[in-house]
Motif scaffolding. Structure first.
Motif, PDB file in Angstrom:
ATOM      1  N   LEU A  53      -3.872   8.605   3.064  1.00 42.12           N
ATOM      2  CA  LEU A  53      -3.188   7.492   2.455  1.00 42.12           C
ATOM      3  C   LEU A  53      -4.355   6.419   2.759  1.00 42.12           C
ATOM      4  O   LEU A  53      -4.291   5.658   1.905  1.00 42.12           O
ATOM      5  CB  LEU A  53      -1.968   6.964   3.073  1.00 42.12           C
ATOM      6  N   SER A  54      -5.127   6.383   3.897  1.00 42.39           N
ATOM      7  CA  SER A  54      -6.082   5.391   4.005  1.00 42.39           C
ATOM      8  C   SER A  54      -7.168   5.644   2.822  1.00 42.39           C
ATOM      9  O   SER A  54      -7.704   4.677   2.536  1.00 42.39           O
ATOM     10  CB  SER A  54      -6.534   5.409   5.343  1.00 42.39           C
ATOM     11  N   ARG A  55      -7.759   7.012   2.738  1.00 45.69           N
ATOM     12  CA  ARG A  55      -8.918   7.102   1.705  1.00 45.69           C
ATOM     13  C   ARG A  55      -8.476   6.852   0.448  1.00 45.69           C
ATOM     14  O   ARG A  55      -9.172   6.280  -0.412  1.00 45.69           O
ATOM     15  CB  ARG A  55      -9.056   8.720   1.928  1.00 45.69           C
ATOM     16  N   PRO A  74       7.785  -4.049  10.780  1.00 46.03           N
ATOM     17  CA  PRO A  74       7.612  -3.763   9.207  1.00 46.03           C
ATOM     18  C   PRO A  74       6.914  -2.613   9.137  1.00 46.03           C
ATOM     19  O   PRO A  74       6.116  -1.973   9.733  1.00 46.03           O
ATOM     20  CB  PRO A  74       6.705  -4.912   9.083  1.00 46.03           C
ATOM     21  N   ARG A  75       7.118  -2.261   7.646  1.00 48.17           N
ATOM     22  CA  ARG A  75       6.519  -0.753   7.350  1.00 48.17           C
ATOM     23  C   ARG A  75       5.671  -1.148   5.994  1.00 48.17           C
ATOM     24  O   ARG A  75       5.781  -2.079   5.313  1.00 48.17           O
ATOM     25  CB  ARG A  75       7.785   0.014   6.474  1.00 48.17           C
ATOM     26  N   ARG A  76       4.623  -0.200   6.099  1.00 52.59           N
ATOM     27  CA  ARG A  76       3.434  -0.378   5.020  1.00 52.59           C
ATOM     28  C   ARG A  76       4.123   0.646   3.793  1.00 52.59           C
ATOM     29  O   ARG A  76       4.193   1.788   4.046  1.00 52.59           O
ATOM     30  CB  ARG A  76       2.076  -0.009   5.582  1.00 52.59           C
ATOM     31  N   TYR A  77       4.107  -0.075   2.698  1.00 53.89           N
ATOM     32  CA  TYR A  77       4.544   0.625   1.518  1.00 53.89           C
ATOM     33  C   TYR A  77       3.367   1.054   0.687  1.00 53.89           C
ATOM     34  O   TYR A  77       2.465   0.154   0.477  1.00 53.89           O
ATOM     35  CB  TYR A  77       5.640  -0.017   0.899  1.00 53.89           C
ATOM     36  N   TYR A  78       3.463   2.049  -0.095  1.00 52.51           N
ATOM     37  CA  TYR A  78       2.504   2.431  -0.997  1.00 52.51           C
ATOM     38  C   TYR A  78       2.707   2.774  -2.335  1.00 52.51           C
ATOM     39  O   TYR A  78       3.967   3.083  -2.623  1.00 52.51           O
ATOM     40  CB  TYR A  78       1.729   3.983  -0.313  1.00 52.51           C
ATOM     41  N   ALA A  79       1.731   2.365  -3.429  1.00 55.08           N
ATOM     42  CA  ALA A  79       2.318   2.433  -4.545  1.00 55.08           C
ATOM     43  C   ALA A  79       1.018   2.732  -5.477  1.00 55.08           C
ATOM     44  O   ALA A  79      -0.079   2.370  -5.149  1.00 55.08           O
ATOM     45  CB  ALA A  79       3.020   1.039  -5.208  1.00 55.08           C
ATOM     46  N   LEU A  80       1.382   3.564  -6.486  1.00 59.01           N
ATOM     47  CA  LEU A  80       0.192   3.912  -7.469  1.00 59.01           C
ATOM     48  C   LEU A  80      -0.676   2.537  -7.983  1.00 59.01           C
ATOM     49  O   LEU A  80       0.382   1.749  -8.589  1.00 59.01           O
ATOM     50  CB  LEU A  80       0.554   4.691  -8.575  1.00 59.01           C
TER      51      LEU A  80
END
Length: 111
Positions: A53-55, A74-80
């Motif tokens: 995810l970091s890459r 808190p949560r880190r959310y990922y999106a395209l």
């Protein structure tokens, strides 16, 4: 043993694009991705996903945002991103052709 190694290599090779596909329709947080990928048999350990995810974030294929969690920190959310959508689309086209070619040989349907 060689077969298990081949499957592991193949799994690693497609994991990035499976993550992008899971983000296609909605933002998700890391543990949600871990759960879904593990249930699908695509992830052996949780420690694999976070460097990936970091890459993807550094390559600007995903963007992140922090949100409060109802149960904890808190949560880190990922999106395209648009670049991530393009990469997923390119991979999907290539994968479909690749899979058809492999199936043709493995299943003995050569012309």
């Amino acid at each position: 043993m060689a077969s298990a190694q081949a499957v592991t290599q193949l799994r690693r090779g497609v994991l990035e694009h499976c993550v992008l596909a899971l983000l296609r329709d909605e933002e998700r947080y890391g543990y949600d991705l871990v759960t879904e990928l593990s249930e699908a048999g695509l992830l052996a350990s949780e420690g694999t996903i976070y460097p990936l995810l970091s890459r993807l974030r550094k390559e600007e294929l995903v963007r992140t945002s922090w949100r409060e969690s109802p149960s904890g920190p808190p949560r880190r959310y990922y999106a395209l991103t648009d670049q991530g959508r393009a990469a997923l689309s390119d991979f999907t086209r290539s994968w479909t052709d690749f899979r058809a070619s492999v199936d043709q040989i493995l299943l003995g349907r050569t012309t």
